[in-house]
Write an enzyme that holds these catalytic residues in place. Structure first.
Site, PDB file in Angstrom:
ATOM      1  N   LYS A 295      -0.527  -4.339  -3.235  1.00  0.00           N
ATOM      2  CA  LYS A 295      -1.844  -3.803  -2.858  1.00  0.00           C
ATOM      3  C   LYS A 295      -1.970  -2.404  -3.454  1.00  0.00           C
ATOM      4  O   LYS A 295      -1.506  -1.428  -2.884  1.00  0.00           O
ATOM      5  CB  LYS A 295      -2.023  -3.744  -1.344  1.00  0.00           C
ATOM      6  CG  LYS A 295      -3.377  -3.200  -0.915  1.00  0.00           C
ATOM      7  CD  LYS A 295      -3.474  -3.104   0.593  1.00  0.00           C
ATOM      8  CE  LYS A 295      -4.798  -2.460   0.979  1.00  0.00           C
ATOM      9  NZ  LYS A 295      -4.895  -1.049   0.551  1.00  0.00           N
TER      10      LYS A 295
ATOM     11  N   SER B  55       0.809  -1.213   0.000  1.00  0.00           N
ATOM     12  CA  SER B  55       0.000   0.000   0.000  1.00  0.00           C
ATOM     13  C   SER B  55       0.848   1.271   0.000  1.00  0.00           C
ATOM     14  O   SER B  55       1.512   1.570  -0.986  1.00  0.00           O
ATOM     15  CB  SER B  55      -0.945  -0.042   1.209  1.00  0.00           C
ATOM     16  OG  SER B  55      -1.891   0.983   1.159  1.00  0.00           O
TER      17      SER B  55
ATOM     18  N   ASP C 139      10.090   5.767 -10.189  1.00  0.00           N
ATOM     19  CA  ASP C 139       9.708   6.370 -11.469  1.00  0.00           C
ATOM     20  C   ASP C 139      10.368   7.723 -11.695  1.00  0.00           C
ATOM     21  O   ASP C 139      10.693   8.081 -12.834  1.00  0.00           O
ATOM     22  CB  ASP C 139       8.191   6.538 -11.533  1.00  0.00           C
ATOM     23  CG  ASP C 139       7.481   5.237 -11.862  1.00  0.00           C
ATOM     24  OD1 ASP C 139       8.159   4.197 -11.968  1.00  0.00           O
ATOM     25  OD2 ASP C 139       6.241   5.250 -12.004  1.00  0.00           O
TER      26      ASP C 139
END
Length: 439
Positions: free
Chosen positions: A326, A301, A312
């Site tokens: 998740k 999460s 990224d």
């Protein structure tokens, strides 16, 4: 009105008010002169089956069950058919969720575990009632108030230790070196658990561990960074998110923002317009030193939001094994003061558009957990073995070497992260020197 009468006819045999069934089914009662909303037809046949099952249980089940209990069970059943993270929060579960997300609760301020049926004090937390009252690490708690703890579940013992700020609890303690058990009275207070822990590793490498993402995690991170920078000149930083189950979305954004100057952190998509959100970096980052983020199969999460954003945006090297996966967002919808609905309302995506759901974050450098045993490379004679050799003249070098060896044997993933940061720090230094020489 025809639909309302149909529902009323279904509810009448059960003695239930029609308003209740309308609420359960999401229906809307409107005046006849109001414009009719465009709604999908209700599944009357399924409603009829539901009411019949409800009535059969009320009349024929071997034990009497209250209408309230049956309706709550029906709610749980609806949510159980959705996904593993949507659930109905009863008073105890709702209270526990609020405690986890806020990081605050009324209690004593001790970390405990079970040992031989008794509660063992692992450590009293600094500046808490337990520490001030004289509770020490290693103490064995045999009674909480009038209740003996032997054979008690740890969660039940923890629940007894918690309570309203200002209330008292007498701990009966067995302490090594004391002939008789001690009775220590502790006055409960609001305990705030910091979600970030920090320490300096070898050679200017800082270590930050986030145990759970709480409301104040962003501020905890800033304080932890200030402590690290006060201790040493940092050359690299390890952010440990292993076995972190997640928590508050806003906290994940704050942590990511702390290491980024600009750019997208995460965005969410759902069925409703208010579930489609974007979060971007808004402030100057705390540091620009090389960063390694450790993840494993227990990182979920909010942990994956941070790892995905920093990966990224090229801000950190992600190391470890694939994370949990998740990638859904849960919204807590209060129903009453004591009950709430935790409902999955959106999916989240990393800046590059990756959905993590059931996929997880894949590390840049895969390092599995491992146990290694270091050994010397042979019985070679070194300078330090020669009689009368000159001393090095610097203190602490041997301690640093010993600490790195201990980390290598106990936490191989962290050891690899330290090695990578050392290399990045050296490469950075070489680059800076080269630039200076050109100037």
């Amino acid at each position: 009105m025809k639909l309302t009468k149909q529902l009323a006819s279904l509810c009448k045999p059960l003695g239930l008010p029609c308003l209740l069934s309308m609420s359960l089914l999401g229906g809307v009662v409107q005046a006849e002169d109001a414009p009719a909303p465009v709604v999908k037809p209700l599944p009357l046949e399924e409603i009829r089956v539901f009411t019949e099952v409800f009535d059969r249980i009320r009349q024929d089940y071997v034990e009497q069950v209250s209408d309230e209990q049956l309706l709550e069970d029906a709610i749980r059943g609806m949510l159980a058919g959705l996904d593993p993270h949507s659930t109905y929060l009863e008073p105890s579960a709702f209270s526990e969720l609020q405690t986890h997300t806020s990081g605050e609760f009324g209690g004593l301020g001790i970390e405990v575990g079970m040992e031989d049926g008794f509660v063992r004090v692992i450590t009293p937390i600094d500046d808490t009632p337990a520490q001030k009252a004289g509770v020490k690490a290693g103490d064995l708690i045999i009674k909480l108030g009038d209740q003996a703890v032997q054979g008690m579940d740890l969660n039940d013992a923890v629940e007894l230790m918690r309570g309203p700020a200002g209330s008292e609890l007498v701990l009966t303690i067995v302490r090594e070196g004391e002939e008789k058990p001690l009775e220590i009275t502790v006055v409960r207070d609001v305990i705030r658990v910091a979600s970030v822990k920090q320490r300096v590793l070898d050679d200017g490498i800082g270590y930050l561990r986030i145990t759970q993402f709480q409301v104040n995690t962003g501020n905890d991170l800033k304080r932890a960074m200030e402590k690290l920078e006060a201790e040493t000149e940092l050359k690299g930083l390890v952010l440990d998110l292993r076995n972190n189950p997640g928590g508050v979305l806003r906290a994940a954004v704050d942590v990511s923002d702390a290491f980024m100057d600009e750019g997208l952190i995460v965005y969410t998509k759902g069925r409703k317009a208010n579930s489609e959100l974007q979060y971007k970096a808004t402030s100057e980052r705390l540091t620009d030193i090389p960063l390694v983020v450790l993840i494993n199969q227990g990182s979920a999460s909010a942990s994956e939001i941070v790892a995905g954003a920093l990966q990224d945006q090229g801000r950190a090297v992600i190391m470890g094994v694939d994370s949990f996966g998740k990638g859904s967002v849960q919204t807590v919808l209060p129903l009453t003061k004591e009950r709430a609905l935790k409902l999955t309302t959106a999916r989240y995506f990393t800046p590059s558009g990756r959905s993590i759901q059931a996929q997880g974050i894949k590390p840049d450098i895969y390092v599995a957990e491992a146990e290694i045993k270091l050994r010397e490379s042979g019985n070679f004679i070194k300078e330090s073995d020669l009689s009368g050799h000159l001393e090095n003249g610097e203190d602490g070098s041997e301690d640093a070497v010993t600490d790195v060896r201990r980390i290598a044997e106990t936490d191989y993933q962290l050891y690899e992260a330290i090695g990578l940061l050392r290399g990045l720090a050296i490469a950075r230094k070489v680059t800076e020197k080269a630039a200076d020489n050109q100037n």
